[in-house]
Write a protein that holds these residues in place. Structure first.
Motif, short mmCIF file in Angstrom:
data_model
loop_
_atom_site.label_atom_id
_atom_site.label_comp_id
_atom_site.label_asym_id
_atom_site.label_seq_id
_atom_site.Cartn_x
_atom_site.Cartn_y
_atom_site.Cartn_z
N LYS A 1 13.86 3.31 13.78
CA LYS A 1 12.74 4.23 13.60
C LYS A 1 12.03 3.79 12.33
N ARG A 2 10.72 3.75 12.39
CA ARG A 2 9.94 3.19 11.29
C ARG A 2 8.96 4.22 10.72
N ILE A 3 8.70 4.05 9.45
CA ILE A 3 7.65 4.84 8.81
C ILE A 3 6.35 4.06 8.97
N MET A 4 5.28 4.75 9.10
CA MET A 4 3.99 4.10 9.24
C MET A 4 3.09 4.57 8.13
N PRO A 5 2.26 3.76 7.60
CA PRO A 5 2.14 2.32 7.87
C PRO A 5 3.31 1.56 7.23
#
Length: 160
Positions: A99-103
Motif C-alpha cells: 500500500k502506497r502513499i501518494m504522491p
C-alpha cells in the motif's frame, strides 16, 4: 512524473504562398521519456528460475527520473507484469501487494542521466504462479506509475 508529448506537423505558407516546410530540412525528434526493455531466455523448465532482465534507458537529452515503484528496482511487492498463457489464461499473482502513499516521496525516484541505462533482474516465480508448461507472454503494465515506457512484450516457453 510522466512526461507526455504529442508530435504534430503543421504547414506554414510563406509570403509567396509556397509551403515553407518543403524547403526546410526534416529534424529528428529526440525521445522525451525513459524507455524500458525486457529480456528473458526463450525456454525454461517448469519449477526452475525464470529470470527477466529489465533495462531502463534514458535516450533523452537531459537527466530524467522514474519512480521505482512497480518496477524490478525494488523488491517484488506489486503486480507490474501481465503474464498470459497462449490459451489466454492470466498467471496468478501471488506476491505481496504494497500500500502506497501518494504522491510518491522524493526517495521513490531514480535519476538517470542522458544516455545512461540501468539494469535489474527479477525471478518472476517469486511473485507469479507459472506451474504449468506452456508458452507465456509477459507485458509490463505500470507505465502510468513508473513513467517507464515498455512497448514490447516477451515470450517464454515453460517446458516439462
Amino acid at each position: 512524473m510522466l512526461n507526455l508529448s504529442a508530435c504534430g506537423s503543421s504547414s506554414h505558407l510563406s509570403a509567396n504562398g509556397s509551403d515553407s516546410d518543403s524547403t526546410e530540412v526534416a529534424q529528428i525528434q529526440k525521445p522525451t521519456t525513459i524507455t524500458g526493455k525486457m529480456m528473458a531466455p526463450e525456454n525454461a523448465k517448469v519449477g526452475d528460475s525464470v529470470k527477466i532482465r529489465f533495462t531502463v534507458y534514458n535516450k533523452t537529452d537531459s537527466t530524467r527520473k522514474f519512480c521505482k515503484w512497480h518496477t524490478p528496482f525494488e523488491p517484488l511487492i506489486s503486480k507490474y507484469l501481465d503474464i498470459t498463457s497462449d490459451e489466454g489464461i492470466e498467471a496468478s499473482y501471488k506476491g505481496a501487494m504494497a500500500k502506497r502513499i501518494m504522491p510518491p516521496p522524493a526517495d521513490s525516484y531514480i535519476a538517470l542521466k542522458s544516455g545512461d541505462s540501468l539494469v535489474s533482474e527479477i525471478n518472476i516465480l517469486r511473485g507469479y504462479d507459472l506451474s504449468k508448461p506452456g508458452k507465456y507472454t509477459i507485458k509490463y503494465n505500470a507505465e502510468n506509475m513508473s513513467g517507464i515506457v515498455v512497448k514490447d512484450s516477451i515470450t517464454i516457453a515453460l517446458l516439462k
